[in-house]
Design an enzyme around this catalytic site. Structure first.
Site, PDB file in Angstrom:
ATOM      1  N   CYS A   2      61.303  62.773   6.949  1.00 43.38           N
ATOM      2  CA  CYS A   2      61.171  63.228   5.611  1.00 43.38           C
ATOM      3  C   CYS A   2      61.000  62.090   4.577  1.00 43.38           C
ATOM      4  O   CYS A   2      62.170  61.230   4.446  1.00 43.38           O
ATOM      5  CB  CYS A   2      62.270  64.119   5.094  1.00 43.38           C
ATOM      6  SG  CYS A   2      62.129  64.764   3.533  1.00 43.38           S
ATOM      7  N   GLU A 104      55.072  66.623   2.971  1.00 41.85           N
ATOM      8  CA  GLU A 104      54.812  66.195   3.983  1.00 41.85           C
ATOM      9  C   GLU A 104      53.122  65.888   4.138  1.00 41.85           C
ATOM     10  O   GLU A 104      52.609  66.769   3.509  1.00 41.85           O
ATOM     11  CB  GLU A 104      55.284  67.081   5.324  1.00 41.85           C
ATOM     12  CG  GLU A 104      55.222  66.539   6.627  1.00 41.85           C
ATOM     13  CD  GLU A 104      56.191  65.036   6.723  1.00 41.85           C
ATOM     14  OE1 GLU A 104      55.259  63.961   6.472  1.00 41.85           O
ATOM     15  OE2 GLU A 104      57.449  65.029   6.830  1.00 41.85           O
TER      16      GLU A 104
END
Length: 226
Positions: A2, A104
């Site tokens: 992340c 993402e």
């Protein structure tokens, strides 16, 4: 991993979700593009009823300097209890990282397209994390790392890792409580399928210089030939 997320929330939403006793401070710092080494909001086991604004990128207490901060933004759940940088925090310094969504990038051909990922029910994301305190000659620097795990079906089409998301209130409370290590490790699992949604967003999110509401705007998917 992340590597970028968003914190857009009001004091009212935070207290509605986490309880009226949660101390948020007078002015929340909204950030549509939280990046490593920046400050962001966490709730620690040290102060479970207050938001703290600390550095993203763990600096272990034993570090010689703060240069490592940008490298330890994530902590893999697998073997976390034995890693030098993480083995003390996972036992004694756990936190929840607040976000409304995370970003993402999906590889399509030679390009990577960014996606915004969030809970379907509209709640804030509370990601499992660890934190630490590093001291230089003048200051005490608090920092954190987001714990990652294998993706669920909501995310695996985009990336092979995702944050550990604790979306149930009882799990959030338990994460901040003192408990045996084996119970802590058992919480580091892939979230169940079907709780997240995602959509494509602008390439503007690629640059940390961009930080505005249009980063949340939905972008139509590119047409494919097949």
């Amino acid at each position: 991993m992340c590597g970028r997320y968003s914190f857009v929330a009001s004091k009212e939403k935070i207290q509605q979700q986490l309880g009226p006793e949660m101390e948020t401070g007078a002015n929340l710092r909204i950030n549509f593009n939280v990046a490593p080494t920046q400050h962001s909001y966490v709730i620690t086991d040290e102060k479970p009823n207050a938001l703290q604004y600390i550095t993203w990128g763990l600096i272990p207490y034993w570090s010689r300097d703060s240069k490592i901060a940008g490298k330890l933004i994530n902590a893999r759940s697998e073997g976390i209890e034995s890693k030098p940088s993480f083995r003390v925090p996972i036992r004694k310094k756990r936190c929840l990282i607040l976000a409304d969504s995370f970003y993402e990038w999906k590889k399509i051909g030679t390009k990577k397209q960014p996606y915004r990922i969030m809970l379907k029910n509209g709640d804030l994301l509370l990601m499992a994390g660890i934190w630490d305190v590093w001291y230089d000659d003048q200051y005490a620097v608090k920092s954190f790392s987001i714990i990652t795990t294998a993706p669920n079906k909501d995310v695996d089409s985009v990336h092979d890792r995702m944050p550990v998301i604790l979306h149930k209130r009882e799990d959030q409370e338990k994460w901040l409580q003192e408990q045996p290590l084996e119970d802590v490790i058992s919480m580091l699992k892939t979230p169940e399928d079907g709780i997240l949604e995602m959509y494509r967003v602008s390439d503007k999110v690629n640059s940390v210089k961009n930080n505005s509401p249009d980063l949340h705007q939905r972008i139509p998917e590119s047409p494919t030939l097949f």
